[in-house]
Design a protein around this motif. Structure first.
Motif, mmCIF file in Angstrom:
data_model
loop_
_atom_site.group_PDB
_atom_site.id
_atom_site.type_symbol
_atom_site.label_atom_id
_atom_site.label_comp_id
_atom_site.label_asym_id
_atom_site.label_seq_id
_atom_site.Cartn_x
_atom_site.Cartn_y
_atom_site.Cartn_z
ATOM 1 N N MET A 1 -4.070 -6.228 7.129
ATOM 2 C CA MET A 1 -3.168 -5.091 6.922
ATOM 3 C C MET A 1 -1.924 -5.316 7.794
ATOM 4 N N LYS B 1 -0.128 4.613 -0.580
ATOM 5 C CA LYS B 1 -0.709 5.957 -0.411
ATOM 6 C C LYS B 1 0.272 6.806 0.394
ATOM 7 N N MET C 1 -13.802 -7.817 -0.266
ATOM 8 C CA MET C 1 -12.790 -7.103 0.520
ATOM 9 C C MET C 1 -13.450 -6.546 1.775
ATOM 10 N N ARG D 1 2.876 6.585 8.055
ATOM 11 C CA ARG D 1 2.563 7.655 7.103
ATOM 12 C C ARG D 1 2.531 8.992 7.811
ATOM 13 N N VAL E 1 0.845 -1.201 0.000
ATOM 14 C CA VAL E 1 0.000 0.000 0.000
ATOM 15 C C VAL E 1 0.880 1.250 0.000
ATOM 16 N N ARG F 1 -3.099 -6.356 2.301
ATOM 17 C CA ARG F 1 -2.780 -4.971 1.922
ATOM 18 C C ARG F 1 -1.891 -4.364 2.999
ATOM 19 N N ILE F 2 -0.614 -4.226 2.696
ATOM 20 C CA ILE F 2 0.333 -3.843 3.741
ATOM 21 C C ILE F 2 1.092 -2.569 3.370
ATOM 22 N N GLY F 3 0.955 -1.550 4.233
ATOM 23 C CA GLY F 3 1.641 -0.285 4.002
ATOM 24 C C GLY F 3 2.715 -0.025 5.042
ATOM 25 N N THR F 4 2.272 0.297 6.253
ATOM 26 C CA THR F 4 3.174 0.718 7.328
ATOM 27 C C THR F 4 4.326 -0.250 7.566
#
Ligand SMILES: *Cc1c(COP(=O)(O)O)cnc(C)c1O
Length: 227
Positions: A201, A33, A158, A226, A31, A217-220
């Motif tokens: 996540m 963003k 989802m 963020r 992810v 869904r992996i961002g951090t």
């Protein structure tokens, strides 16, 4: 970043194996963003190929800047019908279809560019009033309506569960989404492609994999907090 990505891949593999699943059936959506294109390129160098974005304007600018055909972009944020035209142009999979109105807009725009748009139906499995997603009771009807749209292909469901600091608490929501997916799949025509479960996540992807996630869904955990 390379170390973090390797660590996540290893966790995904271990978790899948420990619950008797083929690790190949779990895909990592990184992810991105708020992550600038330079960092996304570093993630590509480390081997990532699937990226998830939440804001149409930000995403389209970054996708144009990166301009790499080997990358697959997924849309995971709330989508307004008036952005459907941009969404079908830029994204291989849209995770967040949550209304008939949006599905119709995507179908029209996909038809205009001769594309079959892959989508997931986002379900508000917890029923929290602040969350987007269709109500669980309405998900079946929405999937059935979308089935008649020639330029959309439903691949699965989802969800975003409520936030907990203990991932175990998210398990009932993941289980509920998996149950709903099976119910929809079983009453869909043979040969349907309703196989994907986008759930999990940074904080809870292991539990999600144990409950059947095929897209995490992996961002951090990859890019850090963020701003
Ligand atoms: C931001 C976001 C994520 C990633 O969350 P992390 O906790 O940073 O891994 C996943 N899914 C959706 C829909 C998001 O908006």
């Amino acid at each position: 970043m390379k170390n973090k990505i390797t660590h996540i891949w290893e966790k995904i593999r271990q978790t899948a194996v420990s619950c008797g699943r083929d690790p190949e059936t779990v895909k990592l959506v990184a992810v991105t963003k708020t992550v600038p294109p330079e960092l996304i390129r570093q993630a590509m160098d480390a081997g990532l190929r699937v990226f998830g974005e939440s804001y149409i304007q930000e995403a389209s600018a970054k996708i144009d800047a990166i301009a790499d055909k080997n990358v697959s972009w997924h849309f995971i944020g709330h989508l307004q019908s008036n952005k459907a035209k941009i969404a079908v142009r830029y994204f291989d999979l849209i995770h967040s279809v949550d209304s008939l109105n949006l599905a119709e807009a995507l179908n029209r725009q996909a038809e205009a560019i001769h594309k079959i748009q892959n989508i997931l139906v986002q379900v508000n499995i917890s029923g929290e009033s602040t969350k987007s997603g269709t109500a669980a009771e309405e998900a079946i009807a929405l999937v059935n309506a979308i089935r008649w749209m020639e330029n959309l292909s439903v691949k699965g469901l989802m969800t975003i569960p409520p936030f907990f600091d203990q991932p175990e608490k998210a398990r009932p929501y993941f289980k509920a989404l998996a149950g709903l997916k099976n119910q929809i799949k079983n009453q869909s025509p043979p040969g349907n492609q309703i196989n994907e479960l986008s759930m999990g996540m940074s904080g809870d992807f292991e539990v999600a994999i144990e409950e059947g996630a095929t897209l995490v869904r992996i961002g951090t955990a990859i890019f850090g907090e963020r701003a």
